[in-house]
Design a protein around this motif. Structure first.
Motif, mmCIF file in Angstrom:
data_model
loop_
_atom_site.group_PDB
_atom_site.id
_atom_site.type_symbol
_atom_site.label_atom_id
_atom_site.label_comp_id
_atom_site.label_asym_id
_atom_site.label_seq_id
_atom_site.Cartn_x
_atom_site.Cartn_y
_atom_site.Cartn_z
ATOM 1 N N PRO A 1 33.011 34.070 30.331
ATOM 2 C CA PRO A 1 31.834 33.367 30.838
ATOM 3 C C PRO A 1 31.735 33.544 32.351
ATOM 4 O O PRO A 1 32.738 33.827 33.015
ATOM 5 C CB PRO A 1 32.116 31.904 30.462
ATOM 6 N N PRO A 2 30.565 33.369 32.932
ATOM 7 C CA PRO A 2 30.353 33.690 34.358
ATOM 8 C C PRO A 2 31.266 32.963 35.330
ATOM 9 O O PRO A 2 31.691 33.540 36.331
ATOM 10 C CB PRO A 2 28.883 33.296 34.578
ATOM 11 N N GLU A 3 31.575 31.679 35.089
ATOM 12 C CA GLU A 3 32.275 30.882 36.091
ATOM 13 C C GLU A 3 33.782 30.814 35.876
ATOM 14 O O GLU A 3 34.459 30.014 36.526
ATOM 15 C CB GLU A 3 31.703 29.455 36.107
ATOM 16 N N THR A 4 34.344 31.626 34.990
ATOM 17 C CA THR A 4 35.775 31.570 34.725
ATOM 18 C C THR A 4 36.565 32.051 35.943
ATOM 19 O O THR A 4 36.316 33.136 36.462
ATOM 20 C CB THR A 4 36.141 32.440 33.514
ATOM 21 N N ALA A 5 37.522 31.247 36.389
ATOM 22 C CA ALA A 5 38.316 31.584 37.577
ATOM 23 C C ALA A 5 39.294 32.716 37.281
ATOM 24 O O ALA A 5 39.749 32.896 36.143
ATOM 25 C CB ALA A 5 39.073 30.360 38.062
ATOM 26 N N GLY A 6 39.658 33.451 38.338
ATOM 27 C CA GLY A 6 40.611 34.534 38.192
ATOM 28 C C GLY A 6 41.964 34.070 37.689
ATOM 29 O O GLY A 6 42.619 34.751 36.910
ATOM 30 N N THR A 7 42.393 32.876 38.123
ATOM 31 C CA THR A 7 43.684 32.355 37.656
ATOM 32 C C THR A 7 43.662 32.068 36.166
ATOM 33 O O THR A 7 44.657 32.272 35.466
ATOM 34 C CB THR A 7 44.039 31.073 38.427
ATOM 35 N N GLN A 8 42.520 31.605 35.658
ATOM 36 C CA GLN A 8 42.404 31.345 34.226
ATOM 37 C C GLN A 8 42.420 32.649 33.440
ATOM 38 O O GLN A 8 43.026 32.735 32.366
ATOM 39 C CB GLN A 8 41.109 30.578 33.940
ATOM 40 N N LEU A 9 41.771 33.668 33.974
ATOM 41 C CA LEU A 9 41.796 34.982 33.321
ATOM 42 C C LEU A 9 43.220 35.533 33.261
ATOM 43 O O LEU A 9 43.651 36.064 32.243
ATOM 44 C CB LEU A 9 40.889 35.958 34.081
ATOM 45 N N ALA A 10 43.946 35.396 34.375
ATOM 46 C CA ALA A 10 45.317 35.902 34.428
ATOM 47 C C ALA A 10 46.215 35.166 33.436
ATOM 48 O O ALA A 10 47.063 35.773 32.774
ATOM 49 C CB ALA A 10 45.866 35.762 35.840
ATOM 50 N N GLU A 11 46.044 33.864 33.318
ATOM 51 C CA GLU A 11 46.843 33.091 32.361
ATOM 52 C C GLU A 11 46.551 33.553 30.937
ATOM 53 O O GLU A 11 47.457 33.692 30.112
ATOM 54 C CB GLU A 11 46.522 31.603 32.510
ATOM 55 N N PHE A 12 45.275 33.815 30.651
ATOM 56 C CA PHE A 12 44.895 34.293 29.323
ATOM 57 C C PHE A 12 45.547 35.642 29.031
ATOM 58 O O PHE A 12 46.059 35.880 27.928
ATOM 59 C CB PHE A 12 43.370 34.414 29.246
ATOM 60 N N VAL A 13 45.550 36.532 30.026
ATOM 61 C CA VAL A 13 46.174 37.843 29.855
ATOM 62 C C VAL A 13 47.653 37.692 29.538
ATOM 63 O O VAL A 13 48.194 38.348 28.638
ATOM 64 C CB VAL A 13 45.988 38.704 31.120
ATOM 65 N N ARG A 14 48.343 36.826 30.260
ATOM 66 C CA ARG A 14 49.793 36.659 30.044
ATOM 67 C C ARG A 14 50.081 36.047 28.673
ATOM 68 O O ARG A 14 51.091 36.373 28.046
ATOM 69 C CB ARG A 14 50.373 35.811 31.173
ATOM 70 N N GLU A 15 49.205 35.190 28.185
ATOM 71 C CA GLU A 15 49.385 34.629 26.849
ATOM 72 C C GLU A 15 49.251 35.709 25.777
ATOM 73 O O GLU A 15 49.889 35.639 24.733
ATOM 74 C CB GLU A 15 48.356 33.527 26.589
ATOM 75 N N LEU B 1 40.422 42.890 37.574
ATOM 76 C CA LEU B 1 41.492 41.896 37.652
ATOM 77 C C LEU B 1 42.822 42.608 37.482
ATOM 78 O O LEU B 1 43.032 43.307 36.491
ATOM 79 C CB LEU B 1 41.320 40.834 36.553
ATOM 80 N N ALA B 2 43.726 42.439 38.441
ATOM 81 C CA ALA B 2 45.063 43.025 38.361
ATOM 82 C C ALA B 2 46.065 41.927 38.022
ATOM 83 O O ALA B 2 46.165 40.927 38.726
ATOM 84 C CB ALA B 2 45.434 43.685 39.686
ATOM 85 N N VAL B 3 46.770 42.096 36.918
ATOM 86 C CA VAL B 3 47.799 41.147 36.498
ATOM 87 C C VAL B 3 49.079 41.933 36.276
ATOM 88 O O VAL B 3 49.184 42.720 35.337
ATOM 89 C CB VAL B 3 47.407 40.390 35.216
ATOM 90 N N MET C 1 54.238 39.025 40.205
ATOM 91 C CA MET C 1 53.121 39.493 41.012
ATOM 92 C C MET C 1 51.930 38.598 40.783
ATOM 93 O O MET C 1 51.563 38.311 39.640
ATOM 94 C CB MET C 1 52.773 40.939 40.623
ATOM 95 N N ASP C 2 51.276 38.129 41.851
ATOM 96 C CA ASP C 2 50.142 37.241 41.710
ATOM 97 C C ASP C 2 48.916 38.012 41.269
ATOM 98 O O ASP C 2 48.691 39.159 41.670
ATOM 99 C CB ASP C 2 49.824 36.548 43.043
ATOM 100 N N PRO C 3 48.076 37.387 40.409
ATOM 101 C CA PRO C 3 46.861 38.064 39.982
ATOM 102 C C PRO C 3 45.908 38.211 41.147
ATOM 103 O O PRO C 3 45.792 37.342 42.003
ATOM 104 C CB PRO C 3 46.299 37.104 38.912
ATOM 105 N N GLN C 4 45.212 39.340 41.183
ATOM 106 C CA GLN C 4 44.239 39.591 42.235
ATOM 107 C C GLN C 4 42.938 40.074 41.631
ATOM 108 O O GLN C 4 42.940 40.947 40.770
ATOM 109 C CB GLN C 4 44.762 40.654 43.210
ATOM 110 N N THR C 5 41.841 39.493 42.064
ATOM 111 C CA THR C 5 40.540 39.984 41.655
ATOM 112 C C THR C 5 40.063 40.960 42.702
ATOM 113 O O THR C 5 40.012 40.635 43.884
ATOM 114 C CB THR C 5 39.534 38.831 41.513
#
Length: 243
Positions: free
Chosen positions: A49-63, A16-18, A1-5
């Motif tokens: 941080p303010p400018e962190t992309a949703g894809t980067q957040l999702a990758e962090f969650v999966r790690e 953020l949904a992961v 499932m793709d992450p969605q903000t």
């Protein structure tokens, strides 16, 4: 499932949904790194941080998923587990997935030992029973895990620098930058098959530092049924730390 903000119109918060998890995203200019919090109500919060992309957040969650599911299970377990152990004759204590009854004794050469299917604790030390059990578990976990890690490392073709056992808080294990493997002392309370999953998980980190698809493929080659063991640990692991 793709992450969605997601930005609900009825609430200004960002979400953020992961996969099956939903996080409230809290951004701050004072924040330099990413962090995940599980609050007392069970809500998941990711600070960024303010400018962190949703894809980067999702990758962090999966790690962090292994750690996260374990922490969630432990929180759920704390909410429904029985009271802490009592160090009295007849109380049950786990060791490698089996429960052994405690017997208070008046004399023996060591403060605590496992003998003839029972834990035996000197009666005058019952007031410090937890400390005695943690010490016993730590000592036995160190010896047992060193042998087990050596066997698995040979099968997997990796070479950890060493094995340490201590209190790791919410983590069952960790792989240090220098190649040392660390394990929570309570790991030795888990069934052998689950301990093997924790060992193989950390040994895989020697080659794959992050929880990428390559990490899970490598882990799966060493332990094809790892998903079942991972699920068991997330659902039942927390109750094994009650002491």
């Amino acid at each position: 499932m793709d992450p969605q903000t997601v930005h609900p119109t009825e609430h200004p918060a960002e979400y953020l949904a992961v996969d099956e998890l939903t996080f409230e995203v809290r951004r701050s200019p004072r924040r330099k790194t990413l962090g995940i919090t599980l609050d007392r109500g069970g809500e998941l919060i990711i600070s960024a941080p303010p400018e962190t992309a949703g894809t980067q957040l999702a990758e962090f969650v999966r790690e962090k998923r292994f750690w996260l599911y374990t922490k969630m299970a432990e929180q759920e377990t704390r909410n429904r587990t029985p009271d802490a152990k009592e160090f009295v004759t007849g109380e049950g204590f786990l060791y490698l997935g089996r429960s052994y009854r405690l017997l208070l004794v008046d004399a023996q050469a060591t403060p605590l030992k496992l003998e003839a299917g029972r834990f035996r604790l000197l009666r005058p030390l019952a007031a410090e029973g937890r400390e005695q059990f943690v010490r016993w578990y730590t000592e036995h976990a160190r010896r047992w895990l060193q042998r087990r890690v050596k066997d698995w490392a040979a099968r997997m073709g990796v070479e950890p620098k060493g094995v340490e056992v201590r209190d790791l808080g919410f983590r069952w294990g960790s792989c240090g930058r220098g190649g040392n493997l660390n394990f929570h002392w309570a790991t030795i309370l888990l069934p052998c098959s689950i301990v093997d999953y924790v060992i193989v998980h950390e040994l895989t980190h020697l080659v794959e530092p992050n929880h990428t698809p390559a990490f899970w493929r490598r882990l799966g080659r060493a332990l094809p049924e790892y998903e079942q063991r991972k699920t068991w640990l997330a659902e039942h692991g927390g109750r094994h730390v009650v002491l």
